[in-house]
Design a protein around this motif. Structure first.
Motif, mmCIF file in Angstrom:
data_model
loop_
_atom_site.group_PDB
_atom_site.id
_atom_site.type_symbol
_atom_site.label_atom_id
_atom_site.label_comp_id
_atom_site.label_asym_id
_atom_site.label_seq_id
_atom_site.Cartn_x
_atom_site.Cartn_y
_atom_site.Cartn_z
ATOM 1 N N UNK A 13 0.834 -1.204 0.000
ATOM 2 C CA UNK A 13 0.000 0.000 0.000
ATOM 3 C C UNK A 13 0.873 1.260 0.000
ATOM 4 N N UNK A 14 1.877 1.273 0.851
ATOM 5 C CA UNK A 14 2.772 2.441 0.914
ATOM 6 C C UNK A 14 3.493 2.625 -0.422
ATOM 7 N N UNK A 15 4.019 1.525 -0.986
ATOM 8 C CA UNK A 15 4.717 1.597 -2.282
ATOM 9 C C UNK A 15 3.819 2.211 -3.343
ATOM 10 N N UNK A 16 2.610 1.685 -3.454
ATOM 11 C CA UNK A 16 1.702 2.133 -4.508
ATOM 12 C C UNK A 16 1.258 3.582 -4.298
ATOM 13 N N UNK A 17 0.966 3.952 -3.032
ATOM 14 C CA UNK A 17 0.546 5.329 -2.768
ATOM 15 C C UNK A 17 1.665 6.322 -3.057
ATOM 16 N N UNK A 18 2.885 5.989 -2.637
ATOM 17 C CA UNK A 18 4.018 6.891 -2.916
ATOM 18 C C UNK A 18 4.297 6.972 -4.411
ATOM 19 N N UNK A 19 4.239 5.837 -5.104
ATOM 20 C CA UNK A 19 4.466 5.838 -6.558
ATOM 21 C C UNK A 19 3.414 6.701 -7.255
ATOM 22 N N UNK A 20 2.165 6.569 -6.830
ATOM 23 C CA UNK A 20 1.104 7.393 -7.420
ATOM 24 C C UNK A 20 1.304 8.873 -7.140
ATOM 25 N N UNK A 21 1.684 9.194 -5.903
ATOM 26 C CA UNK A 21 1.889 10.590 -5.509
ATOM 27 C C UNK A 21 3.060 11.217 -6.260
ATOM 28 N N UNK A 23 4.455 10.138 -9.148
ATOM 29 C CA UNK A 23 4.508 9.861 -10.589
ATOM 30 C C UNK A 23 4.271 11.093 -11.468
ATOM 31 N N UNK A 24 3.653 12.124 -10.948
ATOM 32 C CA UNK A 24 3.445 13.318 -11.779
ATOM 33 C C UNK A 24 4.747 14.102 -11.991
ATOM 34 N N UNK A 25 5.684 13.980 -11.055
ATOM 35 C CA UNK A 25 6.946 14.722 -11.163
ATOM 36 C C UNK A 25 8.158 13.840 -11.463
ATOM 37 N N UNK A 26 8.029 12.528 -11.225
ATOM 38 C CA UNK A 26 9.173 11.629 -11.350
ATOM 39 C C UNK A 26 8.783 10.344 -12.067
ATOM 40 N N UNK A 27 9.767 9.701 -12.657
ATOM 41 C CA UNK A 27 9.591 8.337 -13.134
ATOM 42 C C UNK A 27 9.752 7.464 -11.897
ATOM 43 N N UNK A 28 8.774 6.617 -11.617
ATOM 44 C CA UNK A 28 8.827 5.831 -10.386
ATOM 45 C C UNK A 28 8.963 4.340 -10.682
ATOM 46 N N UNK A 29 9.740 3.688 -9.865
ATOM 47 C CA UNK A 29 9.889 2.237 -9.863
ATOM 48 C C UNK A 29 9.594 1.786 -8.440
ATOM 49 N N UNK A 30 9.203 0.534 -8.275
ATOM 50 C CA UNK A 30 8.943 0.022 -6.934
ATOM 51 C C UNK A 30 9.631 -1.322 -6.732
ATOM 52 N N UNK A 31 9.923 -1.606 -5.468
ATOM 53 C CA UNK A 31 10.493 -2.893 -5.067
ATOM 54 C C UNK A 31 9.993 -3.206 -3.665
ATOM 55 N N UNK A 32 9.810 -4.497 -3.380
ATOM 56 C CA UNK A 32 9.251 -4.890 -2.092
ATOM 57 C C UNK A 32 10.315 -5.198 -1.041
ATOM 58 N N UNK A 33 11.587 -5.274 -1.448
ATOM 59 C CA UNK A 33 12.659 -5.532 -0.492
ATOM 60 C C UNK A 33 14.000 -5.114 -1.096
#
Length: 189
Positions: A13-21, A23-33
């Motif tokens: 949830x934190x990963x997805x919310x931060x990526x969404x927040x 994403x308008x200014x940055x290219x975002x990638x996510x990782x779980x560990x």
């Protein structure tokens, strides 16, 4: 061109919310560990900022930071944690983290921290480039002439530049005293 941020957190949830927040200014990638983050960094050479949780399964944030800096010191790491202690903050900063934020995150502060980190990274890169240009300029400077006296002066400049001695350059007007002084200065510590 947008800067890129890798968000590392074991909480989806934190990963997805931060990526969404972000994403308008940055290219975002996510990782779980941490392991997944290292793989992501190896696959995406454009990652500039890692925004990571400190406590994660498989590989914690500090171990991940060590592995990131072993291969790429240019990547800026910002830690976020819900388990803030002075010891963990000191350890993170000592290992090279740019900043240390506590959860729940203040999104305005996060955004300012990321922008400052990117600006700081750009300034460091520019500083390194300018120092290199100056070094190249004064490394390549040679005095005109091939006499024994010119060779002796060049050898003296090389020897003096490696010491901590104070140097006084004397000579007639127009003989290159300023050039000699600059070469000594820029080749010394």
């Amino acid at each position: 061109m947008k800067s890129s941020v890798l968000i590392v957190d074991d909480d989806k949830t934190i990963r997805e919310e931060l990526a969404g927040y972000l994403s308008s200014d940055y290219i975002t990638y996510t990782a779980s560990n941490g392991r997944e983050a290292i793989r992501n960094i190896n696959e995406n050479n454009d990652i500039e900022i890692v925004l990571s949780d400190l406590k994660m399964p498989e590989m914690d944030g500090i171990e991940m930071l060590k592995k990131i800096h072993d291969n790429n010191k240019d990547i800026v790491t910002i830690f976020m944690t819900g388990y803030s202690t002075i010891e963990s903050a000191v350890e993170a900063m000592r290992r090279g983290a740019y900043d240390y934020l506590t959860k729940p995150l203040d999104l305005d502060k996060l955004e300012i921290t990321i922008k400052n980190a990117i600006d700081n990274k750009k300034l460091r890169a520019e500083n390194i480039m300018l120092k290199q240009r100056i070094r190249e300029k004064y490394d390549s400077v040679t005095l005109v002439g091939n006499s024994n006296q010119i060779s002796d002066i060049m050898e003296l400049i090389r020897r003096v530049s490696s010491t901590k001695a104070t140097v006084l350059v004397l000579g007639e007007s127009g003989t290159g005293k300023e050039l000699v002084a600059n070469v000594i200065h820029y080749n010394s510590s």
